[in-house]
Design a protein around this motif. Structure first.
Motif, PDB file in Angstrom:
ATOM      1  N   LEU A  53       0.821  -1.207   0.000  1.00 44.99           N
ATOM      2  CA  LEU A  53       0.000   0.000   0.000  1.00 44.99           C
ATOM      3  C   LEU A  53       0.857   1.259   0.000  1.00 44.99           C
ATOM      4  CD1 LEU A  53      -2.852   1.237   0.199  1.00 44.99           C
ATOM      5  CD2 LEU A  53      -2.624   1.127   2.690  1.00 44.99           C
ATOM      6  N   VAL A  54       1.941   1.255   0.769  1.00 44.87           N
ATOM      7  CA  VAL A  54       2.739   2.470   0.946  1.00 44.87           C
ATOM      8  C   VAL A  54       3.782   2.641  -0.151  1.00 44.87           C
ATOM      9  CG1 VAL A  54       4.352   3.641   2.510  1.00 44.87           C
ATOM     10  CG2 VAL A  54       2.373   2.436   3.436  1.00 44.87           C
ATOM     11  N   PHE A  55       4.347   1.529  -0.655  1.00 46.00           N
ATOM     12  CA  PHE A  55       5.469   1.640  -1.593  1.00 46.00           C
ATOM     13  C   PHE A  55       5.171   1.050  -2.959  1.00 46.00           C
ATOM     14  CE2 PHE A  55       9.367  -0.244  -3.389  1.00 46.00           C
ATOM     15  CZ  PHE A  55      10.060   0.931  -3.649  1.00 46.00           C
ATOM     16  N   LEU A  56       4.732  -0.202  -3.004  1.00 45.06           N
ATOM     17  CA  LEU A  56       4.599  -0.878  -4.292  1.00 45.06           C
ATOM     18  C   LEU A  56       3.491  -0.283  -5.152  1.00 45.06           C
ATOM     19  CD1 LEU A  56       5.096  -4.605  -3.177  1.00 45.06           C
ATOM     20  CD2 LEU A  56       6.771  -3.026  -4.148  1.00 45.06           C
ATOM     21  N   TYR A  57       2.369   0.072  -4.545  1.00 47.63           N
ATOM     22  CA  TYR A  57       1.264   0.633  -5.326  1.00 47.63           C
ATOM     23  C   TYR A  57       1.629   1.979  -5.945  1.00 47.63           C
ATOM     24  CZ  TYR A  57      -3.349   2.458  -6.508  1.00 47.63           C
ATOM     25  OH  TYR A  57      -4.427   3.002  -7.163  1.00 47.63           O
ATOM     26  N   PRO A  58       2.190   2.942  -5.183  1.00 44.18           N
ATOM     27  CA  PRO A  58       2.623   4.188  -5.845  1.00 44.18           C
ATOM     28  C   PRO A  58       3.687   3.961  -6.916  1.00 44.18           C
ATOM     29  CG  PRO A  58       2.497   4.485  -3.478  1.00 44.18           C
ATOM     30  CD  PRO A  58       2.345   3.017  -3.732  1.00 44.18           C
ATOM     31  N   LEU A  59       4.606   3.013  -6.668  1.00 41.32           N
ATOM     32  CA  LEU A  59       5.631   2.728  -7.672  1.00 41.32           C
ATOM     33  C   LEU A  59       5.002   2.158  -8.937  1.00 41.32           C
ATOM     34  CD1 LEU A  59       8.606   2.561  -8.442  1.00 41.32           C
ATOM     35  CD2 LEU A  59       8.706   0.317  -7.345  1.00 41.32           C
ATOM     36  N   ALA A  60       4.011   1.288  -8.779  1.00 44.65           N
ATOM     37  CA  ALA A  60       3.317   0.732  -9.943  1.00 44.65           C
ATOM     38  C   ALA A  60       2.588   1.825 -10.717  1.00 44.65           C
ATOM     39  CB  ALA A  60       2.339  -0.354  -9.502  1.00 44.65           C
ATOM     40  N   LEU A  61       2.024   2.802 -10.001  1.00 47.44           N
ATOM     41  CA  LEU A  61       1.351   3.906 -10.685  1.00 47.44           C
ATOM     42  C   LEU A  61       2.338   4.741 -11.490  1.00 47.44           C
ATOM     43  CD1 LEU A  61      -1.198   5.186  -7.989  1.00 47.44           C
ATOM     44  CD2 LEU A  61      -1.658   3.795 -10.023  1.00 47.44           C
ATOM     45  N   VAL A  62       3.532   4.958 -10.946  1.00 54.21           N
ATOM     46  CA  VAL A  62       4.551   5.721 -11.673  1.00 54.21           C
ATOM     47  C   VAL A  62       4.959   4.987 -12.949  1.00 54.21           C
ATOM     48  CG1 VAL A  62       6.928   6.554 -11.574  1.00 54.21           C
ATOM     49  CG2 VAL A  62       5.410   6.899  -9.623  1.00 54.21           C
ATOM     50  N   VAL A  63       5.184   3.683 -12.841  1.00 60.23           N
ATOM     51  CA  VAL A  63       5.559   2.903 -14.027  1.00 60.23           C
ATOM     52  C   VAL A  63       4.418   2.879 -15.038  1.00 60.23           C
ATOM     53  CG1 VAL A  63       6.254   0.626 -14.834  1.00 60.23           C
ATOM     54  CG2 VAL A  63       7.164   1.494 -12.681  1.00 60.23           C
ATOM     55  N   GLN A  64       3.186   2.721 -14.548  1.00 61.74           N
ATOM     56  CA  GLN A  64       2.037   2.702 -15.454  1.00 61.74           C
ATOM     57  C   GLN A  64       1.881   4.037 -16.176  1.00 61.74           C
ATOM     58  OE1 GLN A  64      -1.687   2.129 -13.464  1.00 61.74           O
ATOM     59  NE2 GLN A  64      -2.873   1.924 -15.347  1.00 61.74           N
ATOM     60  N   GLN A  65       2.083   5.132 -15.446  1.00 64.74           N
ATOM     61  CA  GLN A  65       1.952   6.448 -16.073  1.00 64.74           C
ATOM     62  C   GLN A  65       3.008   6.650 -17.150  1.00 64.74           C
ATOM     63  OE1 GLN A  65      -0.408   8.541 -15.589  1.00 64.74           O
ATOM     64  NE2 GLN A  65       0.321  10.480 -16.456  1.00 64.74           N
ATOM     65  N   SER A  66       4.204   6.108 -16.929  1.00 67.07           N
ATOM     66  CA  SER A  66       5.260   6.273 -17.937  1.00 67.07           C
ATOM     67  C   SER A  66       5.042   5.400 -19.163  1.00 67.07           C
ATOM     68  CB  SER A  66       6.625   5.937 -17.312  1.00 67.07           C
ATOM     69  OG  SER A  66       6.711   4.542 -17.012  1.00 67.07           O
TER      70      SER A  66
END
Length: 311
Positions: A53-66
């Motif tokens: 919730l704190v790390f992997l989900y935001p990181l996945a959103l960053v990769v998805q946005q790119s």
């Protein structure tokens, strides 16, 4: 006449004497039985959920946005944003600046940290123990605090320029290097050197002084003792401290921002500029993914080297 010795009454085989710890032992046994009844994988669920919730989900959103296809340029597909960013002069310049600043700061921290750790560990002087304790406290300081201290000394209106103008009567002082890449390099070396000294001091504390005494009695000079006895023992600590400094310099943002070096753009500064100043979130996510990939690659390389070195 003496009293007859008292004989304890026989106990039944199943009888156990009650002690003050009996309730506590019973509760511990019950808790242990309950813990043994819970599957092991179930204990890993809470920390994994928090991490996701704190790390992997935001990181996945960053990769998805790119990787979003509509962010591609001229129909470039999912990797169109990457192609656009990699072709830009700003990204190539920020990448080169980040690499050489991180490498230069790491080299400076290794040399300066090794020299200072040698003095503290092997040169007796009053206050050596206090200096070693201060290094532990220094590690908790924020990076911008060190940058502000350098600005107070070497800034445009700092103490050094003020002293120069007061003595010579000049309108402006000669010290303006803090707003250049060399000022950022000085600030990073100043801040990150204790991160190299701490593992070195720990390694030196475990070094057998008998080795130094034997080498000295055989006529070895201090430089030879450092090169042949101390340095081999310090290599794992140097590798650990140097790799940590390299990764931290690669991701440093506060020092570059607070020095006011407008011509110094690193990858973290480029992410800030793209996301906050230009609102170009796909490009910011691409640069962030590149920065994360470099950090993870350096960390993986450090793990391989440290295992081979026995660190």
């Amino acid at each position: 006449m003496t009293d007859a010795p008292q004989v304890a009454a026989p106990r039944s085989p199943g009888h156990t004497a009650a002690t003050p710890d009996t309730p506590r032992r019973a509760r511990a046994a019950a808790a242990g039985a309950g813990a043994r009844g819970v599957p092991g994988w179930l204990w890993a669920v809470p920390p994994v959920a928090v991490l996701a919730l704190v790390f992997l989900y935001p990181l996945a959103l960053v990769v998805q946005q790119s990787l979003t296809p509509e962010n591609g340029v001229n129909g470039g597909g999912a990797f169109g944003a990457y192609a656009s960013v990699f072709r830009s002069h700003a990204f190539r310049g920020a990448l080169g600046t980040t690499v050489w600043l991180a490498a230069g700061a790491t080299a400076g921290c290794l040399v300066l940290g090794f020299a200072l750790a040698l003095i503290i560990a092997f040169v007796p002087f009053p206050g050596a123990r206090a200096v070693a304790k201060f290094i532990d406290v220094f590690l908790s300081f924020p990076s911008f605090l060190i940058t502000l201290a350098l600005l107070f000394i070497y800034g445009t209106v700092g103490m050094a320029n003020g002293l120069w103008t007061g003595v010579t009567g000049a309108v402006d002082g000669p010290f303006h290097f803090l707003t250049t890449p060399w000022g950022v390099l000085l600030a990073e070396i100043t801040y990150f050197t204790p991160f190299v000294m701490r593992p070195l001091l720990a390694a030196f504390s475990q070094l057998e002084t008998a080795q130094l005494e034997v080498a000295s009695s055989l006529g070895a000079k201090p430089a030879r003792i450092i090169r042949r006895v101390i340095l081999p023992e310090a290599l794992p600590a140097l590798a650990a401290g140097g790799s940590l400094v390299l990764v931290m310099c690669l991701n440093e943002f506060g020092i570059v921002l607070f020095t006011g070096a407008k011509d110094v753009t690193t990858l973290p500064m480029l992410v800030y500029g793209k996301a906050i100043l230009e609102s170009d979130y796909p490009a910011a996510c691409v640069v962030a993914v590149v920065n994360i990939s470099m950090s993870l690659g350096l960390f993986g390389l450090y793990r391989v080297v440290s295992k081979r070195a026995g660190a």
